[in-house]
Design an enzyme around this catalytic site. Structure first.
Site, mmCIF file in Angstrom:
data_model
loop_
_atom_site.group_PDB
_atom_site.id
_atom_site.type_symbol
_atom_site.label_atom_id
_atom_site.label_comp_id
_atom_site.label_asym_id
_atom_site.label_seq_id
_atom_site.Cartn_x
_atom_site.Cartn_y
_atom_site.Cartn_z
ATOM 1 N N SER A 144 -56.361 23.363 35.686
ATOM 2 C CA SER A 144 -55.545 23.462 34.465
ATOM 3 C C SER A 144 -55.013 24.874 34.352
ATOM 4 C CB SER A 144 -56.420 23.154 33.241
ATOM 5 O OG SER A 144 -55.779 23.592 32.062
ATOM 6 N N TYR A 159 -64.342 24.894 29.031
ATOM 7 C CA TYR A 159 -63.350 24.096 29.769
ATOM 8 C C TYR A 159 -62.595 24.991 30.755
ATOM 9 C CZ TYR A 159 -59.160 21.129 30.464
ATOM 10 O OH TYR A 159 -58.121 20.394 30.996
HETATM 11 N N1 LIG Z 1 -53.162 16.522 29.398
HETATM 12 C C1 LIG Z 1 -53.043 17.790 29.673
HETATM 13 O O1 LIG Z 1 -52.296 18.528 28.998
HETATM 14 C C2 LIG Z 1 -53.825 18.397 30.823
HETATM 15 C C3 LIG Z 1 -53.494 19.690 31.255
HETATM 16 C C4 LIG Z 1 -54.199 20.247 32.314
HETATM 17 C C5 LIG Z 1 -55.207 19.536 32.930
HETATM 18 N N2 LIG Z 1 -55.504 18.291 32.490
HETATM 19 C C6 LIG Z 1 -56.571 17.578 33.186
HETATM 20 O O2 LIG Z 1 -56.040 16.377 33.700
HETATM 21 C C7 LIG Z 1 -57.079 15.411 33.823
HETATM 22 C C8 LIG Z 1 -56.636 14.103 33.198
HETATM 23 O O3 LIG Z 1 -56.485 14.322 31.818
HETATM 24 P P1 LIG Z 1 -55.534 13.447 30.892
HETATM 25 O O4 LIG Z 1 -54.750 14.412 30.093
HETATM 26 O O5 LIG Z 1 -54.854 12.388 31.660
HETATM 27 O O6 LIG Z 1 -56.635 12.853 29.903
HETATM 28 P P2 LIG Z 1 -57.043 11.370 29.518
HETATM 29 O O7 LIG Z 1 -58.089 11.515 28.480
HETATM 30 O O8 LIG Z 1 -55.824 10.568 29.196
HETATM 31 O O9 LIG Z 1 -57.681 10.811 30.863
HETATM 32 C C9 LIG Z 1 -58.942 11.222 31.332
HETATM 33 C C10 LIG Z 1 -59.658 10.032 31.929
HETATM 34 O O10 LIG Z 1 -60.893 10.482 32.466
HETATM 35 C C11 LIG Z 1 -61.870 9.490 32.155
HETATM 36 N N3 LIG Z 1 -63.204 10.076 32.190
HETATM 37 C C12 LIG Z 1 -63.811 10.859 31.261
HETATM 38 N N4 LIG Z 1 -65.065 11.168 31.648
HETATM 39 C C13 LIG Z 1 -65.253 10.553 32.843
HETATM 40 C C14 LIG Z 1 -66.352 10.477 33.739
HETATM 41 N N5 LIG Z 1 -67.513 11.079 33.483
HETATM 42 N N6 LIG Z 1 -66.199 9.779 34.879
HETATM 43 C C15 LIG Z 1 -65.034 9.152 35.157
HETATM 44 N N7 LIG Z 1 -63.974 9.158 34.332
HETATM 45 C C16 LIG Z 1 -64.082 9.854 33.186
HETATM 46 C C17 LIG Z 1 -61.487 8.977 30.800
HETATM 47 O O11 LIG Z 1 -62.057 7.703 30.524
HETATM 48 C C18 LIG Z 1 -59.973 8.948 30.908
HETATM 49 O O12 LIG Z 1 -59.518 7.697 31.380
HETATM 50 C C19 LIG Z 1 -58.313 16.051 33.197
HETATM 51 O O13 LIG Z 1 -59.120 16.590 34.223
HETATM 52 C C20 LIG Z 1 -57.745 17.160 32.341
HETATM 53 O O14 LIG Z 1 -58.672 18.189 32.140
HETATM 54 C C21 LIG Z 1 -54.845 17.708 31.464
#
Ligand SMILES: NC(=O)c1ccc[n+]([C@@H]2O[C@H](COP(=O)([O-])OP(=O)(O)OC[C@H]3O[C@@H](n4cnc5c(N)ncnc54)[C@H](O)[C@@H]3O)[C@@H](O)[C@H]2O)c1
Length: 253
Positions: A144, A159
């Site tokens: 991230s 985080y």
């Molecule tokens: N959305 C953003 O702005 C953003 C920015 C940078 C990084 N990220 C990263 O991208 C990734 C995806 O995030 P997103 O925004 O799509 O969020 P999201 O909440 O839509 O998706 C995350 C998914 O991970 C699953 N999950 C949670 N804990 C888990 C576990 N222990 N085992 C397996 N699955 C699990 C959840 O059920 C969910 O389906 C994450 O790692 C997040 O930190 C997101």
């Protein structure tokens, strides 16, 4: 270019209806890969696998809590039983918590590190022996922008530390396994409108969040998925230990 026909992929955290993992799963399948949709949310994973199948792709879904050794072993066994090998591991699952250090408990810290860093570390470790045996692998890890600029809009310091740990883990592992034909890279996105904060932001909140971003908008999950697909491709075979920033110019190294 970027033909993944014959390749197999595991995408974690791919069961979120508006999530990055779903877009990664759909994009990899769109390029021809067989995709195993893993998520702690089995129902969501099944829906995304069905979406892929409805579009003519090949997919399977399974409950995968990346912090559970039992789940990791079962899912990998299932993949090898169906498709023999695993070429691409996209470690997308993650959770966040907007909290200051002063308000962070040890339980908070352990949960955030455990899912984001430890789960990614050990699923990758578990997948490596087969990749080494096959002499081929593409590991793409989810970091991230908050790992690089010190915090972000929605994550606490725990985080940021976990996501910075992902970058360091990827670099260190890439040196260990490059001679086996395995690359290990990361993507470091800025803000995308997903459910990670508990719900989609409305237009007003999105505009406020975009004000300081040079591109003046949030990332789409498809833009992030495209970078993952590139790093997962054969063509990216000489890129390892690297990260791709996808942040609209909000942070430049
Ligand atoms: N959305 C953003 O702005 C953003 C920015 C940078 C990084 N990220 C990263 O991208 C990734 C995806 O995030 P997103 O925004 O799509 O969020 P999201 O909440 O839509 O998706 C995350 C998914 O991970 C699953 N999950 C949670 N804990 C888990 C576990 N222990 N085992 C397996 N699955 C699990 C959840 O059920 C969910 O389906 C994450 O790692 C997040 O930190 C997101």
């Amino acid at each position: 270019m970027f033909d993944l026909t014959g390749k197999t992929a595991l995408v974690t955290g791919a069961g979120s209806p508006r999530g990055i993992g779903r877009s990664v799963a759909l994009a990899l399948a769109g390029l021809g890969a067989k995709v195993y949709v893993g998520d702690i949310n089995l129902q969501g994973a099944k829906q995304v696998a069905q979406e892929i199948i409805n579009k003519g792709g090949e997919a399977k879904a399974g409950k995968l809590d990346i912090t559970s050794a039992e789940d990791r072993a079962r899912v990998l066994k299932d993949i090898y039983a169906s498709w023999v090998k695993l070429d691409i591991l996209a470690n997308i699952a993650g959770i966040t918590q907007p909290v200051t250090v002063l308000n962070t408990t040890e339980e908070d810290f352990d949960r955030i590190i455990s899912v984001n860093l430890k789960g990614t570390f050990f699923l990758t470790k578990d997948a490596l022996p087969k990749m080494i045996e096959n002499g081929y692998g593409r590991v793409v890890n989810m970091s991230s922008v908050s790992a690089k600029r010190g915090g972000g809009v929605f994550g606490g310091a725990h985080y940021s530390a976990a996501k910075a740990g992902i970058l360091a883990f990827s670099k260190a592992l890439s040196r260990e396994v490059a001679h086996h034909g395995i690359t290990v890279n990361s993507v470091a996105p800025g803000l995308a409108a997903t459910d990670i904060r508990g719900g989609l932001e409305g237009p007003e909140e999105q505009a406020k969040m975009s004000a300081d971003i040079p591109c003046k908008r949030l990332a789409t999950t498809e833009e992030i998925a495209a970078a993952v697909c590139y790093l997962a491709s054969e063509e990216a075979g000489y890129i390892t230990g690297e990260e791709i920033d996808i942040n609209g110019g909000s942070h430049m190294d």
